[in-house]
Design an enzyme around this catalytic site. Sequence first.
Site, mmCIF file in Angstrom:
data_model
loop_
_atom_site.group_PDB
_atom_site.id
_atom_site.type_symbol
_atom_site.label_atom_id
_atom_site.label_comp_id
_atom_site.label_asym_id
_atom_site.label_seq_id
_atom_site.Cartn_x
_atom_site.Cartn_y
_atom_site.Cartn_z
ATOM 1 N N GLY A 1 4.619 -27.080 0.330
ATOM 2 C CA GLY A 1 3.246 -26.822 0.698
ATOM 3 C C GLY A 1 2.310 -27.203 -0.435
ATOM 4 N N GLY B 1 7.895 -26.007 2.068
ATOM 5 C CA GLY B 1 7.299 -26.240 3.377
ATOM 6 C C GLY B 1 7.985 -27.321 4.179
ATOM 7 N N ASP C 1 10.211 -18.950 1.541
ATOM 8 C CA ASP C 1 9.551 -18.530 2.784
ATOM 9 C C ASP C 1 9.792 -19.567 3.888
ATOM 10 O OD1 ASP C 1 7.774 -20.430 1.617
ATOM 11 O OD2 ASP C 1 6.043 -19.492 2.546
#
Length: 359
Positions: A72, A126, A157
């Site tokens: 990201g 990401g 994440d």
Amino acid sequence: MNDAAEILPAEILFERRGSIGLVTLNRPKALNALTLGMIRQMDPQMRAWAADPEVKAVVVQGAGEKAFCAGGDVVSLYEAGKAARAGQGDGSAIRAFFSEEYVLNRLIKNYPKPYVALIDGISMGGGVGLSQHGSHRVVTERTLFAMPETGIGLYPDVGGTYFLPRLPGQVGTWLGLTGDRLKAADLLNIGAADAFVPSAKIESLIAALADGVAADEAIARHKEQPGDAPLAAHRDAIDRCYAHDTVEAILAALESEGTEWAAAQAATLKRVSPTSLKITLEAIRRGGTLDFDGCMKQELRLSLACLLGGHDFYEGIRAVLVDKDKNPRWNPADLAGVSRADVERHFAEAPGGDLEFKD
């Protein structure tokens, strides 16, 4: 708007090519790092293709030869967070980025058509969220996979707390804590990829899919054997050392192994953020008992806690991407300084409430 701004290429490209919808992440100079603008374009396009009976599959690739998607746009998050902490802004851009990214990850996980991720090059952070949850994960000889978030004061994440605990043995715990890098053969070995296709055959694979060949058949026609998986030699040690439920116990197990590999592992764990290590281990253990939606809700809590109330993310980005001195000063500086209360704080409901899904 000046002329230079007008001619900047689009960050993400969408094309209907025969039977497929083709997504190209188009920031090659930034290793196709994912921005909020890209997320906001990809989500509605994916939904439109899901509803279009002429689209038989969605294919996602990265522009250039270096990366699928290297993560990201964390520098933008760093700047937004620093501004919010200085009283300039409310941090809403941070919540928007994570919540909209996680909704997109969920859309990919639940997509009603084949979703073919062509992971040709670097796939980190990401980028893992854009590929790992798809139905067909294709790797090449250029693939380099990692979830290196503990090294920048974060945790894995984009659904990492869901898929890491579901990898065999303790491989997911090891990957999440260390950020170690894997290539194609290892990804296939642990079930984190579905097929190896040499990069020279990728265009032919896309053409077959566009011609209406079913995803399974098209990939079967193009796939090859990637060779031996180096990770296999360490699987027993990984399962042995990373089975513990505290980072301290994992470190002690590594130090008692007495091997060069284990010593290097321990050195990595001592270099990354102690807070990140503890919240990552807790998140992976909890994630093993949650469904995908539960993991995504947990991750929004963690991400907002790290960025709106934490220290190490800002220090990690400073050291790795801003000043680039590679010398982060974590706070707390060691595992002993990270209390149970510090860990639990990250799992509490964030201001603004939990992540919600509309469908």
